[in-house]
Scaffold this motif. Structure first.
Motif, short mmCIF file in Angstrom:
data_model
loop_
_atom_site.label_atom_id
_atom_site.label_comp_id
_atom_site.label_asym_id
_atom_site.label_seq_id
_atom_site.Cartn_x
_atom_site.Cartn_y
_atom_site.Cartn_z
N ARG A 65 0.82 -1.22 0.00
CA ARG A 65 0.00 0.00 0.00
C ARG A 65 0.86 1.27 0.00
N PHE A 66 2.02 1.21 0.64
CA PHE A 66 2.91 2.37 0.74
C PHE A 66 4.15 2.14 -0.11
N THR A 67 4.69 3.23 -0.65
CA THR A 67 5.93 3.17 -1.41
C THR A 67 6.87 4.27 -0.93
N ILE A 68 8.07 3.88 -0.52
CA ILE A 68 9.08 4.86 -0.12
C ILE A 68 10.01 5.08 -1.32
N SER A 69 10.38 6.34 -1.54
CA SER A 69 11.27 6.66 -2.65
C SER A 69 12.08 7.90 -2.28
N LYS A 70 13.10 8.17 -3.09
CA LYS A 70 13.98 9.29 -2.77
C LYS A 70 14.47 9.96 -4.04
N ASN A 71 14.49 11.27 -4.02
CA ASN A 71 15.07 12.05 -5.10
C ASN A 71 16.39 12.60 -4.58
N ASN A 72 17.49 11.97 -4.96
CA ASN A 72 18.78 12.37 -4.41
C ASN A 72 19.18 13.77 -4.85
N ALA A 73 18.83 14.15 -6.05
CA ALA A 73 19.21 15.47 -6.56
C ALA A 73 18.55 16.58 -5.75
N GLU A 74 17.34 16.30 -5.22
CA GLU A 74 16.62 17.31 -4.46
C GLU A 74 16.66 17.04 -2.96
N ASN A 75 17.42 16.01 -2.56
CA ASN A 75 17.52 15.64 -1.14
C ASN A 75 16.15 15.49 -0.50
N THR A 76 15.26 14.84 -1.21
CA THR A 76 13.89 14.70 -0.74
C THR A 76 13.47 13.24 -0.68
N LEU A 77 12.87 12.88 0.42
CA LEU A 77 12.33 11.54 0.65
C LEU A 77 10.82 11.61 0.52
N TYR A 78 10.22 10.56 -0.03
CA TYR A 78 8.78 10.52 -0.20
C TYR A 78 8.19 9.25 0.42
N LEU A 79 6.91 9.35 0.76
CA LEU A 79 6.14 8.17 1.15
C LEU A 79 4.79 8.30 0.47
N GLN A 80 4.58 7.51 -0.57
CA GLN A 80 3.29 7.48 -1.25
C GLN A 80 2.42 6.45 -0.56
N MET A 81 1.26 6.89 -0.11
CA MET A 81 0.36 6.02 0.65
C MET A 81 -0.96 5.86 -0.10
N HIS A 82 -1.33 4.63 -0.36
CA HIS A 82 -2.61 4.32 -1.01
C HIS A 82 -3.44 3.43 -0.11
N SER A 83 -4.71 3.31 -0.44
CA SER A 83 -5.63 2.43 0.30
C SER A 83 -5.51 2.66 1.81
N LEU A 84 -5.55 3.92 2.19
CA LEU A 84 -5.36 4.26 3.59
C LEU A 84 -6.48 3.72 4.46
N LYS A 85 -6.11 3.32 5.67
CA LYS A 85 -7.05 2.77 6.65
C LYS A 85 -7.05 3.65 7.89
N SER A 86 -8.08 3.50 8.69
CA SER A 86 -8.15 4.32 9.90
C SER A 86 -6.96 4.05 10.82
N GLU A 87 -6.46 2.82 10.79
CA GLU A 87 -5.32 2.47 11.65
C GLU A 87 -4.00 3.08 11.16
N ASP A 88 -4.02 3.72 10.00
CA ASP A 88 -2.83 4.45 9.53
C ASP A 88 -2.75 5.84 10.14
N THR A 89 -3.80 6.24 10.84
CA THR A 89 -3.81 7.56 11.49
C THR A 89 -2.67 7.66 12.50
N ALA A 90 -1.81 8.66 12.32
CA ALA A 90 -0.64 8.82 13.18
C ALA A 90 0.12 10.07 12.78
N MET A 91 1.07 10.45 13.62
CA MET A 91 2.06 11.45 13.26
C MET A 91 3.17 10.69 12.54
#
Length: 124
Positions: A65-91
């Motif tokens: 459901r989740f995909t972690i990826s990174k853009n090294n040129a922009e020093n940016t980390l991503y977390l793409q989250m799909h099919s979110l559930k109530s139990e994914d609620t968090a900081m």
């Protein structure tokens, strides 16, 4: 700030969100980055890790459901989250360390740098 998250928000169950984490200073030179999350009343838990070569590892609760990826040129980390559930609620927190710890097929991190967090709320 060394790590700064963004992209959190409120979404209905089944929806999607993409979190971003921009690294600066010494944190931008690390080879291992990860996402953690902490729900109210619970301990912080690991979500996913990405190594310098792009290898990834996920907790079973988010795998597929989740995909972690990174853009090294922009020093940016991503977390793409799909099919979110109530139990994914968090900081959700971004974390970084100089090197990942590889144990068999698992990629672990002992964070040295932490972001301030971004809130994700999933309503059912």
């Amino acid at each position: 700030d060394q790590l700064a998250e963004s992209g959190g928000g409120s979404v209905e169950a089944g929806g999607s969100l993409r979190l971003s984490c921009t690294a600066s200073g010494d944190a931008s030179t690390t080879d291992c980055m990860a996402w953690f999350r902490q729900a109210p009343g619970k301990e912080r838990e690991w979500v996913a890790t990405i190594d310098r070569d792009g290898s990834t590892d996920y907790d079973d609760s988010v795998k597929g459901r989740f995909t972690i990826s990174k853009n090294n040129a922009e020093n940016t980390l991503y977390l793409q989250m799909h099919s979110l559930k109530s139990e994914d609620t968090a900081m959700y927190y971004c974390a970084a360390e100089s090197r990942c710890t590889v144990l068999g097929d698992r990629i672990r991190i002992v964070p040295y740098y932490w972001g301030q967090g971004t809130q994700v709320t999933v309503s059912s």
